[in-house]
Design a protein around this motif. Structure first.
Motif, short mmCIF file in Angstrom:
data_model
loop_
_atom_site.label_atom_id
_atom_site.label_comp_id
_atom_site.label_asym_id
_atom_site.label_seq_id
_atom_site.Cartn_x
_atom_site.Cartn_y
_atom_site.Cartn_z
N LYS A 55 0.62 -1.24 0.28
CA LYS A 55 -0.25 -0.32 0.21
C LYS A 55 0.97 1.33 0.27
O LYS A 55 1.53 1.33 1.12
N GLU B 110 -6.13 8.42 0.31
CA GLU B 110 -6.12 7.30 0.06
C GLU B 110 -6.09 6.54 0.86
O GLU B 110 -6.58 5.30 1.10
N ASP C 224 -8.42 3.90 1.56
CA ASP C 224 -9.15 2.45 1.74
C ASP C 224 -9.52 2.12 3.42
O ASP C 224 -10.42 0.53 3.29
N ARG D 83 -12.15 -0.38 4.18
CA ARG D 83 -12.11 -2.48 4.48
C ARG D 83 -11.45 -2.19 5.69
O ARG D 83 -11.74 -3.92 5.74
#
Length: 336
Positions: A278, A310, A314, A318
């Motif tokens: 990531k 970002e 995420d 998630r």
């Protein structure tokens, strides 16, 4: 399903059990909360007299069985496990209730957890260190890694007043309790504009360069989301004592990222595994590496903000407690 959540509420601040309860309700389950801190004797008495600790723990566990008989849940979900005796797990299972454990702490005082481990229907571990400890007690197929998460309703960017900006704004912030490994790293950053919020930091020496950087105390989420929102860089330094293994991801990592903060984190094993590849999360190897990266990201605001954006996207998609609970329930139902 009817789910009994055996956990506790901290009277001083919101803890992660609040997010678990909320997630279970949002997923449509009927929730019954069972307090696993129903001791009648003061802690100082139980610590001094082992017989009193055993008596009070057994009395509380007898109450768990009576409660299970009364409410007849589909699932008895234990958080932590340090208060749930093996005999209690067996008795509740005999009622036709599925009993599951979600470990939350590093394996200090894990004897009760280890003794009861073979009798749970499922064991979910917040950190891989618990899997290492428990794998000799149960088969590996019964152990699943389910880390902490965030709740976007609590953990989100906030708009600060001018007074709050003056109070909270720092280039770098750390939120968490004092531990020697953390103090050593943070003392190397004393020349930066850094703020440290959390309990027990009065333990640093009188001549520590951190003395002027510390805001001592216990802070609720509604304050530290402001601290995160005001910071350019949030540091995550996990507890390590060099004795007890600790690989798990602190909830603060998910929470800070959900607040839209740019995060620098140490080389914690579970963090590196979960966020491998990531680009929005950066790690530091040592204090020299950390200082170089702090300087770099302070000078590259656009990249820092892009990574933070970002990362937030995420984690709120998630890595929420709702995601975690939904996965656990799916695993439990698949084994029916």
């Amino acid at each position: 399903m009817k789910i009994a959540l055996c956990s506790y509420h901290n009277p001083n601040f919101i803890n992660t059990n609040i997010y678990r309860e909320k997630a279970l309700k949002e997923l449509g389950h009927e929730l019954i909360i069972v307090d696993d801190r129903q001791y009648v004797l003061p802690g100082r008495v139980r610590q001094r007299f082992e017989c009193m600790q055993k008596w009070d723990l057994q009395r509380m566990n007898d109450g768990f069985v009576k409660e299970a008989k009364k409410i007849k849940p589909d699932i008895w979900m234990v958080i932590g496990g340090q208060s749930m005796l093996a005999t209690t797990v067996k008795k509740i299972k005999e009622l036709g209730v599925r009993v599951v454990l979600w470990t939350t702490d590093i394996p200090i005082d894990f004897d009760i957890v280890k003794e009861a481990a073979p009798f749970y229907d499922h064991i979910f571990c917040a950190g891989s260190e618990a899997i290492e400890v428990l794998k000799n007690e149960v088969t590996l197929k019964d152990l699943r890694l389910i880390p902490f998460g965030c709740d976007p309703d609590y953990h989100k960017p906030v708009q600060l007043t001018p007074e709050e900006v003056l109070k909270y704004q720092r280039d770098i912030v750390f939120v968490g309790s004092f531990y020697p490994n953390r103090a050593k790293i943070l003392e190397s950053l004393a020349n930066f504009n850094i703020g440290i919020w959390g309990p027990y930091w009065n333990k640093v020496g009188d001549h520590s360069p951190l003395r002027t950087k510390i805001m001592e105390g216990k802070f609720n989420y509604d304050e530290w989301v402001k601290i995160y929102s005001a910071a350019k860089i949030v540091l995550i330094i996990h507890y390590q004592d060099g004795i007890v293994p600790s690989y798990q991801i602190t909830p603060k990592l998910f929470e800070a990222m959900a607040c839209g903060s740019f995060v620098l984190v140490d080389n914690q094993k579970d963090v590196k595994a979960l966020f491998a590849g990531k680009s929005y999360l950066d790690f530091f190897e040592n204090t020299n590496d950390l200082k170089e990266k702090i300087q770099y990201y302070l000078e590259h605001e656009d990249r820092r903000k892009k990574m933070a954006k970002e990362g937030r996207q995420d984690v709120i998609e998630r890595h929420t407690f709702k995601n975690r609970i939904a996965r656990m329930i799916k695993i439990i139902q698949e084994k029916e």
